[in-house]
Design a protein around this motif. Structure first.
Motif, PDB file in Angstrom:
ATOM      1  N   LEU A   1       0.863  -1.177   0.000  1.00 46.03           N
ATOM      2  CA  LEU A   1       0.000   0.000   0.000  1.00 46.03           C
ATOM      3  C   LEU A   1       0.899   1.226   0.000  1.00 46.03           C
ATOM      4  O   LEU A   1       1.980   1.207   0.576  1.00 46.03           O
ATOM      5  CB  LEU A   1      -0.836   0.034   1.287  1.00 46.03           C
TER       6      LEU A   1
ATOM      7  N   SER B   1       4.788  -5.865   3.387  1.00 40.56           N
ATOM      8  CA  SER B   1       6.002  -5.079   3.672  1.00 40.56           C
ATOM      9  C   SER B   1       5.820  -4.176   4.891  1.00 40.56           C
ATOM     10  O   SER B   1       6.669  -3.327   5.158  1.00 40.56           O
ATOM     11  CB  SER B   1       6.389  -4.254   2.451  1.00 40.56           C
TER      12      SER B   1
ATOM     13  N   THR C   1       3.481  -1.823   5.796  1.00 44.22           N
ATOM     14  CA  THR C   1       3.097  -0.406   5.714  1.00 44.22           C
ATOM     15  C   THR C   1       2.096   0.002   6.799  1.00 44.22           C
ATOM     16  O   THR C   1       2.271   1.038   7.456  1.00 44.22           O
ATOM     17  CB  THR C   1       2.508  -0.079   4.328  1.00 44.22           C
TER      18      THR C   1
ATOM     19  N   ASP D   1       2.498 -12.393   8.900  1.00 44.06           N
ATOM     20  CA  ASP D   1       2.343 -12.755   7.495  1.00 44.06           C
ATOM     21  C   ASP D   1       2.732 -14.228   7.378  1.00 44.06           C
ATOM     22  O   ASP D   1       3.503 -14.741   8.185  1.00 44.06           O
ATOM     23  CB  ASP D   1       3.233 -11.884   6.592  1.00 44.06           C
TER      24      ASP D   1
ATOM     25  N   VAL E   1      -2.989 -17.070   8.602  1.00 44.01           N
ATOM     26  CA  VAL E   1      -4.229 -16.587   9.215  1.00 44.01           C
ATOM     27  C   VAL E   1      -5.011 -17.714   9.879  1.00 44.01           C
ATOM     28  O   VAL E   1      -5.576 -17.541  10.965  1.00 44.01           O
ATOM     29  CB  VAL E   1      -5.092 -15.867   8.152  1.00 44.01           C
TER      30      VAL E   1
HETATM   31  C1  LIG Z   1      -1.694  -7.339  -0.499  1.00 44.22           C
HETATM   32  S1  LIG Z   1      -0.449  -7.972   0.477  1.00 44.22           S
HETATM   33  C2  LIG Z   1      -0.366  -6.879   1.860  1.00 44.22           C
HETATM   34  C3  LIG Z   1       0.425  -5.669   1.518  1.00 44.22           C
HETATM   35  C4  LIG Z   1       0.712  -4.793   2.709  1.00 44.22           C
HETATM   36  N1  LIG Z   1      -0.470  -4.093   3.193  1.00 44.22           N
HETATM   37  C5  LIG Z   1       1.827  -3.813   2.382  1.00 44.22           C
HETATM   38  O1  LIG Z   1       1.590  -2.598   2.399  1.00 44.22           O
HETATM   39  O2  LIG Z   1       2.917  -4.254   2.024  1.00 44.22           O
HETATM   40  C6  LIG Z   1      -1.150  -9.414   1.201  1.00 44.22           C
HETATM   41  C7  LIG Z   1      -0.245 -10.199   2.125  1.00 44.22           C
HETATM   42  O3  LIG Z   1      -0.997 -11.304   2.644  1.00 44.22           O
HETATM   43  C8  LIG Z   1      -0.109 -12.358   2.881  1.00 44.22           C
HETATM   44  N2  LIG Z   1      -0.870 -13.619   2.972  1.00 44.22           N
HETATM   45  C9  LIG Z   1      -1.439 -14.314   1.958  1.00 44.22           C
HETATM   46  N3  LIG Z   1      -2.057 -15.401   2.446  1.00 44.22           N
HETATM   47  C10 LIG Z   1      -1.884 -15.398   3.785  1.00 44.22           C
HETATM   48  C11 LIG Z   1      -2.274 -16.262   4.842  1.00 44.22           C
HETATM   49  N4  LIG Z   1      -2.982 -17.356   4.602  1.00 44.22           N
HETATM   50  N5  LIG Z   1      -1.908 -15.939   6.097  1.00 44.22           N
HETATM   51  C12 LIG Z   1      -1.183 -14.808   6.357  1.00 44.22           C
HETATM   52  N6  LIG Z   1      -0.770 -13.969   5.379  1.00 44.22           N
HETATM   53  C13 LIG Z   1      -1.105 -14.242   4.118  1.00 44.22           C
HETATM   54  C14 LIG Z   1       0.832 -12.309   1.684  1.00 44.22           C
HETATM   55  O4  LIG Z   1       2.062 -12.969   1.978  1.00 44.22           O
HETATM   56  C15 LIG Z   1       0.986 -10.803   1.453  1.00 44.22           C
HETATM   57  O5  LIG Z   1       2.141 -10.314   2.073  1.00 44.22           O
END
Ligand SMILES: C[S@@+](CC[C@H](N)C(=O)[O-])C[C@H]1O[C@@H](n2cnc3c(N)ncnc32)[C@H](O)[C@@H]1O
Length: 365
Positions: free
Chosen positions: A165, A192, A194, A249, A278
């Motif tokens: 983001l 990352s 944010t 994460d 999650v």
């Molecule tokens: C859209 S990104 C988030 C970006 C973040 N808000 C940033 O500014 O960098 C979604 C994140 O969800 C994580 N993710 C995907 N599946 C997941 C799970 N089952 N449990 C935890 N994290 C997960 C991914 O590794 C990824 O880093």
């Protein structure tokens, strides 16, 4: 600012003590040079701070030229100023942006060469004074950009792929929650980092512009003492965080990037990073804010995967009802998969992507 955040920016300005007026996606306030520095340093969700030089009605190029030419440009721009002009024209009689831009540039060059007795040549080798002209519904606004690179570029983020983001967007989302640093905050899909980093900066009262420079630093008429004085003062206002911030994460490698970003932002010690999926998430914390930006699943083939993830979120996060919960998602089936209707939804644009900010309000213990 992200589209949909005008009211958030206005509230931030009001909290700093300014009267605001919102029009055409812009928030207006009045102030002097010290306020230019203050707002660039402190606004978290804004994009740029511009000085409005002139506002006028315009439906023909002659008026555009005359109105711009009438400004005292030599007072604003030194003879060697580099002054790129950005043009925008929306729902207006004058709609050709390249023409608007070049007429404005010509009007300024003509005036400057006359004022500096330069006979048609300006070197443009000096400091940058970014100008912009925006015509909306036949009202033109000429402005000087005091920020330069958008305020979302705080200066703490290392480059990487993925879909982080923007920092000002993340801060704007946090401003839509009750988070103020006195209660825990959890981002279960931090990427990352944010949201967690912006939360730590809010919680510690760190000015988000502390690490970067702004175009006003180069303006020859700008009081050079203001910036260092306000940065020094901002540093005295930082205080310790009062409540934990937890950033999780599934992907350890992205967490390593988040830690570098947090280190650069000076908040590494304020955030607990944890690798956990999650579906396995559990916490002893209570009465805070959960906020997340789960994967969007924009491609059709990812749809089932994100639906499963939203379902897992509903199972492990949904029951944590002492937390206010906020999820940014674009899939129309988010609530259905999560298993609960949101208390409120807010339509936003993340860049060009239409998204919803799903809000589940807490039952505080
Ligand atoms: C859209 S990104 C988030 C970006 C973040 N808000 C940033 O500014 O960098 C979604 C994140 O969800 C994580 N993710 C995907 N599946 C997941 C799970 N089952 N449990 C935890 N994290 C997960 C991914 O590794 C990824 O880093």
């Amino acid at each position: 600012m992200g589209v949909g955040f005008e009211s958030v920016v206005a509230k931030e300005l009001q909290a700093l003590g300014y009267n605001t007026r919102t029009e055409d996606g812009r928030v207006f306030f009045e102030g002097g040079q010290a306020d230019v520095v203050r707002t660039n340093l402190w606004l978290r969700s804004a994009d740029r701070i511009k000085i409005l030089l002139k506002e006028f009605r315009v439906t023909d190029f002659e008026t555009l030229y005359d109105q711009v030419n009438a400004l005292d440009w030599a007072e604003l721009l030194p003879v060697d100023a580099k002054f790129p002009v950005q043009g925008r024209a929306v729902r207006s009689k004058l709609h050709s942006e390249p023409d608007v831009q070049s007429i404005v540039k010509k009007a300024i060059v003509d005036k400057m060469t006359e004022q500096y007795h330069r006979r048609g040549f300006l070197p443009e080798t000096g400091a940058v004074y970014p100008l912009d002209i925006r015509i909306y519904k036949d009202v033109a606004r000429v402005a000087l950009d005091t920020t330069g690179e958008s305020l979302f570029k705080r200066g703490y983020r290392v480059e990487h792929g993925g879909a982080p983001l923007k920092e000002n967007f993340a801060a704007g989302l946090l401003k839509l929650t009750p988070f103020n640093g006195t209660h825990p905050l959890i981002d279960p899909m931090t990427g990352s980092g944010t949201l967690a980093i912006e939360a730590a900066l809010i919680g510690k009262n760190v000015a988000p512009g502390t690490w970067r420079s702004f175009t006003y630093d180069q303006f020859d008429w700008f009081d050079a003492k203001l910036h260092p004085a306000q940065v020094a003062q901002a540093k005295t206002l930082v205080h310790p965080l009062e409540a934990p911030i937890l950033a999780c994460d599934i992907d350890q490698s992205i967490l390593e990037i988040a830690k570098v970003n947090a280190h650069n932002a000076g908040v590494l010690q304020d955030i607990s990073f944890k690798q956990v999926a999650v579906k396995d998430f559990a916490t002893e914390l209570e009465n805070g804010v959960i906020i997340a930006n789960p994967p969007y699943g924009k491609r059709l083939k990812d749809r089932d995967q994100v639906a499963t993830l939203y379902q897992e979120m509903g199972q492990t996060l949904g029951p944590l009802t002492s937390f206010s919960q906020y999820y940014l998602a674009s899939a129309p089936f988010f609530e259905q998969a999560f298993g609960k209707r949101a208390t409120k939804k807010r339509k936003l644009f993340n860049g060009n992507l239409r998204v919803d900010f799903y809000q589940y309000w807490a039952n505080r213990k």
